[in-house]
Design a protein around this motif. Structure first.
Motif, PDB file in Angstrom:
ATOM      1  N   GLN A 117       0.816  -1.215   0.000  1.00  0.00           N
ATOM      2  CA  GLN A 117       0.000   0.000   0.000  1.00  0.00           C
ATOM      3  C   GLN A 117       0.851   1.267   0.000  1.00  0.00           C
ATOM      4  N   TYR A 118       2.169   1.103  -0.011  1.00  0.00           N
ATOM      5  CA  TYR A 118       3.093   2.229   0.014  1.00  0.00           C
ATOM      6  C   TYR A 118       3.792   2.348  -1.339  1.00  0.00           C
ATOM      7  N   THR A 119       4.187   3.561  -1.677  1.00  0.00           N
ATOM      8  CA  THR A 119       4.902   3.785  -2.928  1.00  0.00           C
ATOM      9  C   THR A 119       6.317   3.209  -2.827  1.00  0.00           C
ATOM     10  N   LEU A 120       6.963   3.111  -3.974  1.00  0.00           N
ATOM     11  CA  LEU A 120       8.341   2.633  -3.997  1.00  0.00           C
ATOM     12  C   LEU A 120       9.221   3.506  -3.111  1.00  0.00           C
ATOM     13  N   GLU A 121       9.092   4.810  -3.226  1.00  0.00           N
ATOM     14  CA  GLU A 121       9.907   5.720  -2.418  1.00  0.00           C
ATOM     15  C   GLU A 121       9.644   5.523  -0.929  1.00  0.00           C
ATOM     16  N   GLU A 122       8.381   5.373  -0.566  1.00  0.00           N
ATOM     17  CA  GLU A 122       8.050   5.151   0.842  1.00  0.00           C
ATOM     18  C   GLU A 122       8.619   3.824   1.348  1.00  0.00           C
ATOM     19  N   GLN A 123       8.523   2.779   0.525  1.00  0.00           N
ATOM     20  CA  GLN A 123       9.076   1.496   0.931  1.00  0.00           C
ATOM     21  C   GLN A 123      10.593   1.582   1.099  1.00  0.00           C
ATOM     22  N   MET A 124      11.256   2.299   0.221  1.00  0.00           N
ATOM     23  CA  MET A 124      12.697   2.481   0.354  1.00  0.00           C
ATOM     24  C   MET A 124      13.026   3.159   1.680  1.00  0.00           C
ATOM     25  N   GLN A 125      12.257   4.169   2.036  1.00  0.00           N
ATOM     26  CA  GLN A 125      12.509   4.899   3.279  1.00  0.00           C
ATOM     27  C   GLN A 125      12.235   4.033   4.504  1.00  0.00           C
ATOM     28  N   LEU A 126      11.166   3.247   4.470  1.00  0.00           N
ATOM     29  CA  LEU A 126      10.819   2.411   5.619  1.00  0.00           C
ATOM     30  C   LEU A 126      11.839   1.287   5.818  1.00  0.00           C
ATOM     31  N   ILE A 127      12.270   0.676   4.731  1.00  0.00           N
ATOM     32  CA  ILE A 127      13.273  -0.388   4.841  1.00  0.00           C
ATOM     33  C   ILE A 127      14.593   0.183   5.349  1.00  0.00           C
ATOM     34  N   GLU A 128      14.968   1.349   4.854  1.00  0.00           N
ATOM     35  CA  GLU A 128      16.183   1.993   5.351  1.00  0.00           C
ATOM     36  C   GLU A 128      16.063   2.297   6.844  1.00  0.00           C
ATOM     37  N   ALA A 129      14.905   2.811   7.261  1.00  0.00           N
ATOM     38  CA  ALA A 129      14.706   3.138   8.672  1.00  0.00           C
ATOM     39  C   ALA A 129      14.723   1.886   9.542  1.00  0.00           C
ATOM     40  N   GLY A 130      14.062   0.811   9.074  1.00  0.00           N
ATOM     41  CA  GLY A 130      14.027  -0.425   9.841  1.00  0.00           C
ATOM     42  C   GLY A 130      15.402  -1.028  10.022  1.00  0.00           C
ATOM     43  N   ALA A 131      16.186  -1.058   8.961  1.00  0.00           N
ATOM     44  CA  ALA A 131      17.547  -1.603   9.041  1.00  0.00           C
ATOM     45  C   ALA A 131      18.408  -0.766   9.982  1.00  0.00           C
ATOM     46  N   ALA A 132      18.237   0.549   9.949  1.00  0.00           N
ATOM     47  CA  ALA A 132      19.012   1.426  10.829  1.00  0.00           C
ATOM     48  C   ALA A 132      18.637   1.202  12.290  1.00  0.00           C
ATOM     49  N   LEU A 133      17.355   0.997  12.557  1.00  0.00           N
ATOM     50  CA  LEU A 133      16.914   0.734  13.937  1.00  0.00           C
ATOM     51  C   LEU A 133      17.520  -0.557  14.477  1.00  0.00           C
ATOM     52  N   LEU A 134      17.543  -1.607  13.640  1.00  0.00           N
ATOM     53  CA  LEU A 134      18.140  -2.866  14.076  1.00  0.00           C
ATOM     54  C   LEU A 134      19.641  -2.704  14.300  1.00  0.00           C
ATOM     55  N   SER A 135      20.310  -1.998  13.406  1.00  0.00           N
ATOM     56  CA  SER A 135      21.741  -1.786  13.540  1.00  0.00           C
ATOM     57  C   SER A 135      22.058  -1.020  14.822  1.00  0.00           C
ATOM     58  N   LYS A 136      21.284   0.012  15.088  1.00  0.00           N
ATOM     59  CA  LYS A 136      21.497   0.808  16.300  1.00  0.00           C
ATOM     60  C   LYS A 136      21.244  -0.022  17.552  1.00  0.00           C
ATOM     61  N   ALA A 137      20.332  -1.000  17.458  1.00  0.00           N
ATOM     62  CA  ALA A 137      20.023  -1.867  18.592  1.00  0.00           C
ATOM     63  C   ALA A 137      21.058  -2.967  18.788  1.00  0.00           C
ATOM     64  N   GLY A 138      22.018  -3.072  17.877  1.00  0.00           N
ATOM     65  CA  GLY A 138      23.099  -4.040  18.040  1.00  0.00           C
ATOM     66  C   GLY A 138      23.089  -5.214  17.100  1.00  0.00           C
ATOM     67  N   ALA A 139      22.198  -5.200  16.097  1.00  0.00           N
ATOM     68  CA  ALA A 139      22.146  -6.316  15.147  1.00  0.00           C
ATOM     69  C   ALA A 139      23.311  -6.233  14.163  1.00  0.00           C
ATOM     70  N   PRO A 140      23.869  -7.385  13.782  1.00  0.00           N
ATOM     71  CA  PRO A 140      24.902  -7.391  12.730  1.00  0.00           C
ATOM     72  C   PRO A 140      24.284  -7.025  11.379  1.00  0.00           C
ATOM     73  N   GLU A 141      25.046  -7.223  10.327  1.00  0.00           N
ATOM     74  CA  GLU A 141      24.594  -6.872   8.981  1.00  0.00           C
ATOM     75  C   GLU A 141      23.250  -7.511   8.646  1.00  0.00           C
ATOM     76  N   ILE A 142      22.371  -6.705   8.064  1.00  0.00           N
ATOM     77  CA  ILE A 142      21.069  -7.191   7.600  1.00  0.00           C
ATOM     78  C   ILE A 142      21.172  -7.456   6.103  1.00  0.00           C
ATOM     79  N   ASN A 143      20.888  -8.709   5.688  1.00  0.00           N
ATOM     80  CA  ASN A 143      20.915  -8.994   4.248  1.00  0.00           C
ATOM     81  C   ASN A 143      19.686  -9.773   3.792  1.00  0.00           C
ATOM     82  N   ALA A 144      18.646  -9.846   4.671  1.00  0.00           N
ATOM     83  CA  ALA A 144      17.409 -10.535   4.289  1.00  0.00           C
ATOM     84  C   ALA A 144      16.228  -9.829   4.929  1.00  0.00           C
ATOM     85  N   PHE A 145      15.059 -10.035   4.318  1.00  0.00           N
ATOM     86  CA  PHE A 145      13.863  -9.267   4.708  1.00  0.00           C
ATOM     87  C   PHE A 145      12.633 -10.137   4.567  1.00  0.00           C
ATOM     88  N   ARG A 146      11.638  -9.849   5.415  1.00  0.00           N
ATOM     89  CA  ARG A 146      10.304 -10.412   5.230  1.00  0.00           C
ATOM     90  C   ARG A 146       9.267  -9.333   5.557  1.00  0.00           C
TER      91      ARG A 146
END
Length: 320
Positions: A117-146
């Motif tokens: 339900q989100y545009t390509l640009e919005e999805q790009m921003q949300l995925i970037e934000a989600g990966a950054a949140l995990l990284s800041k919380a201490g997660a190693p490299e993210i290379n997969a998504f669901r």
């Protein structure tokens, strides 16, 4: 040797969107720790059982809730998984977008449940934000998504590629997969490449009643899962993707342990450990993908396995 992806979606819900700030601490305890009168059966329990059997799990962690409640709970989840030496990957439920204290995207005022339900640009921003949140919380490299609720589309893969995420496991032939635009007219059962991303679809099978069912602990009996694993090995499948959640060993009310699902979980772990010469539990870090050029037919179960599942599901009604 068959690659088995034992994947868990890790998420927290407040059982509605009213008074969520008040409800969150209790929701965290219920969904993550899983306390019952017989002990805890949430994420720490699942991690211990996997570790006891020497199995690899992939934990798709949903981080957007932390934009409302702060980073402490997310850090605790990431720490539990990291300390258990299991894999952490990205999961997004965009229902949290309009609940965030700080806007994640420009159009953040309405509740939209699915990523498609989100545009390509919005999805790009949300995925970037989600990966950054995990990284800041201490997660190693993210290379997969669901995607949450498997609600993705082809733009999701484009957004993942733009964010340098190589693998996706959002395709579910029993839900939104056929309408995602990823493989028009052909159901995915094995890994394929689309938009520079390798898609690892959920494993589904045709049950004894002719319906497609994805392999999930709460949805399949042990005999069904084991039979499908053996069949996948025999026909030369490249991957087998299993789904569970951090709260699946609990009753729907999250107040009791669900003995049927606990038994399924432990039996599956015992099965995979006992047959590790045939089934290799793996994740996406360091994965060399085994892409197919032609999609196979779905696996097929039989009526007797379905009958077992129906009886178990009837019995599970006592765990409410």
């Amino acid at each position: 040797m068959l690659d088995v992806f034992f994947t868990a979606d890790v998420e927290i819900w407040c059982d509605g969107w009213d008074d969520i700030d008040k409800k969150f601490p209790d929701a965290f305890r219920k969904y993550v720790i899983g306390p019952t009168s017989r002990g805890n059966f949430g994420l720490p329990y699942q991690l211990k059982v996997l570790s006891d059997h020497g199995l690899r799990g992939t934990f798709f962690v949903e981080p957007l809730f932390s934009t409302r409640f702060g980073s402490q709970a997310l850090e605790e989840i990431v720490g539990l998984i990291r300390d258990a030496d299991q894999e952490i990957q990205l999961h997004l439920h965009p229902e949290w977008v309009d609940e965030s204290i700080e806007p994640l995207i420009a159009n953040a005022s309405e509740k939209r449940q699915h990523l498609f339900q989100y545009t390509l640009e919005e999805q790009m921003q949300l995925i970037e934000a989600g990966a950054a949140l995990l990284s800041k919380a201490g997660a190693p490299e993210i290379n997969a998504f669901r995607a949450g609720s498997f609600g993705f589309n082809r733009d999701t893969l484009r957004a993942l590629s733009a964010n340098g995420i190589r693998f996706d496991s959002s395709y579910n032939a029993t839900l939104f997969g056929p309408d995602s635009g990823v493989s028009p007219g052909v159901l995915l059962h094995e890994p394929m490449e689309c938009e520079n991303v390798i898609e690892y679809p959920m494993t589904v099978f045709q049950d004894g009643l002719g319906a497609l069912r994805h392999v999930q602990l709460t949805a399949c009996s042990s005999s069904e899962i084991e039979a499908m694993l053996w069949q996948a090995l025999e026909v030369g499948r490249k991957s087998f993707v299993i789904l569970f959640h951090n709260f699946e060993l609990l009753s729907p009310s999250k107040s009791m342990a669900d003995d049927v699902v606990i038994r399924r979980f432990r039996r599956l772990c015992e099965f995979l450990e006992r047959n590790r010469d045939c089934f290799r539990t793996t994740g996406f870090h360091g994965l060399e993908p085994k892409i197919v050029t032609t999609q196979p037919m779905p696996l097929k179960s039989n009526f007797w396995n379905v009958a077992t599942r129906i009886l178990e599901q009837i019995y599970r009604r006592k765990y409410r």
